[in-house]
Design an enzyme around this catalytic site. Sequence first.
Site, PDB file in Angstrom:
ATOM      1  CB  CYS A  62      -0.921   0.008   1.221  1.00 28.43           C
ATOM      2  SG  CYS A  62      -1.966   1.479   1.319  1.00 28.43           S
ATOM      3  CD  GLU A  90      -0.495  -1.800  -5.443  1.00 24.85           C
ATOM      4  OE1 GLU A  90       0.472  -1.347  -6.114  1.00 24.85           O
ATOM      5  OE2 GLU A  90      -0.519  -1.812  -4.197  1.00 24.85           O
TER       6      GLU A  90
END
Length: 224
Positions: free
Chosen positions: A2, A106
């Site tokens: 992340c 992402e």
Amino acid sequence: MCGRFTLVVSMEELMLRYELDPGNSVPYHRPQYNIAPTQMVLSIIHDGKGLRLGELKWGLVPSWAKDESMGSRMINARSETLLDKPAYRLPFERKRCLIPADGFYEWQRTGSGKQPYRIKLKSSELFSMAGLYDIWVREDGSKVATCTVITTRPNALMEPIHDRMPVILRREDELRWVRRGAEDPKELQQLLIPYPAEDMEAYPVNSTVNSVRNDSSLCIEKSS
């Protein structure tokens, strides 16, 4: 992993979601569309009496570190090895936090490069990423409070995009995660699992999000 996330709700919505005391001083907040490592992030800890909102610098600097530079390399902590890594073992036992978000980014590898995606709950509600924090003291005595986001294996939604995802805690587990007191770390580790894929959605966004200098609603707009 992340490496970027969003928090575009108002402070009022945040306070209401976590039932925070409006009488306590809170940091300034504006909608954030592209939160990146080394920035200050809103975080929630338990001070022994209740939940408290504050800011932590994203990138964990262990209390025993020689300098602050290692923080930029410790933005994520793997859930599977928290008890094995010296930097995470003590925070996992004593210094756990919630990191509020309403989406994260992402990048999926494609034949022509990398396609950014924003991943969120289908309900568009706020959620809590599981985090750890620590306090590092400079030579002049000033303190630096830092944090890291815990990651886990991907769920079915995330698997085609990336091989890791942040741990999103179930709402009923949030207080247990941050509450101080005796907790078996191995039992807490059972909370660090992929969030149900059926409750999440992912959509492609444009390359605006690629630069940390960009922090506007353009970052979260769906690309064609």
